[in-house]
Design an enzyme around this catalytic site. Sequence first.
Site, PDB file in Angstrom:
ATOM      1  CB  VAL A 182      -3.086 -66.335 -56.453  1.00 20.87           C
ATOM      2  CG1 VAL A 182      -2.467 -67.692 -56.156  1.00 20.87           C
ATOM      3  CG2 VAL A 182      -3.656 -65.759 -55.164  1.00 20.87           C
ATOM      4  CG  HIS A 183      -0.284 -62.201 -60.295  1.00 20.50           C
ATOM      5  ND1 HIS A 183       0.198 -61.051 -59.719  1.00 20.50           N
ATOM      6  CD2 HIS A 183       0.751 -63.078 -60.306  1.00 20.50           C
ATOM      7  CE1 HIS A 183       1.474 -61.209 -59.402  1.00 20.50           C
ATOM      8  NE2 HIS A 183       1.834 -62.426 -59.734  1.00 20.50           N
TER       9      HIS A 183
END
Length: 375
Positions: free
Chosen positions: A286-287
Amino acid sequence: MEEFNLSRRGLLLGAAGFAADAAFADPGTSRPAAESAITAADAGARAAPRRIIIDTDPGVDDALAIFLALRSPEVKVEAITPVAGNVPLDFTLPNALRLLEIAGRTDIPVAAGASRPLKRRLVTAAHVHGNNGLGGVEFPLPKVKPVAETAPQLIRRLVRASPGELSIIAIGPLTNLALAFRADPQLPSQIRSIHIMGGSLSGGNITPAAEFNSYVDPEAAQIVYRSGARITMIGLDVTRKVVLSEAQVGMLESSADPVGHAAGRIMRATLAQIRRSGLEGGQLLVHDPLALGSFIEPSFVRLQDLHIEIETTGELTAGETVGYRKAPIRRSAPWVDAPDAAAELPFLANARVALDVDSERFRSFLIDRLTHRSS
Ligand code: RIB
Ligand code: CA
């Protein structure tokens, strides 16, 4: 379409922002005195939430970042400005509205942004985010409508109304920001800070060279990095280390908070897709949330002042973020029939780039916030 020249003023403005910090470096501490002063000022200001605009292409990890903002008392979301990216604007726009409805925050204005990059055809990432951009999870059609303004217009109006007060969390392709800066070249100097999820100094995720957001619109990224704005770059170098575990997905799913539960549904669907496709080694990366997390709590990441340039002409490397740690800012070797080689530019930092992250502490922070647990 006029070119956005390498603005020396912009570089100087941007550098001045960083040089000022360095110029008052306090030998007694590891932080420049000016930065310590800023941190202290921020700490004082933290009594009042800091005002942000989220520019986004929701997007499964964008959804987590937006939910994190709505569950963080340190920030006040003034607007959300969707852009085409992970999926077309026809999906990112209603997705932004849906996420606000899930959180009961339809008071926050949403303005439609660019439906395509400045000069290129849109490349999407539906293979990661699902055709609807939320992992294929179906949420009701939004009842609330976007405002009449476009995203660049709303960004300009809000920033101009409160010079130096608004920060931007940019977690999609930078097309909206570039359009706003083209319409108002003085705007970057009026923005308090810009935290960008994008770029990479350690290889890309959509090509070996480029990270997705800068790959989709390299020309927009070049405009933003040359604008003189105070940029913090949160690239793949650190976001690749933010992996949600099965247990953390389960904690989201079992949350009584509708925001946490919706996040859990989206993450569960994304995890299944990632495992089917084998992408990212089957890991649930999850950037985007770290771009906001590092804005709220800078100690999650270690930053270094660098000069960032964006490759825009490469047949194979367009969108690559090239980081210079010191002078000279040397370009590629000139063609034999080229005019005199372009002068090498002096070294002027234009971004603070995250080189390391306390991933475990940040992930705990993220899950605690989304499940309303006190950390
Ligand atoms: O490369 C990761 C980035 O591209 C994230 O913002 C993700 O949402 C996609 O937009
Ligand atoms: Ca995104």
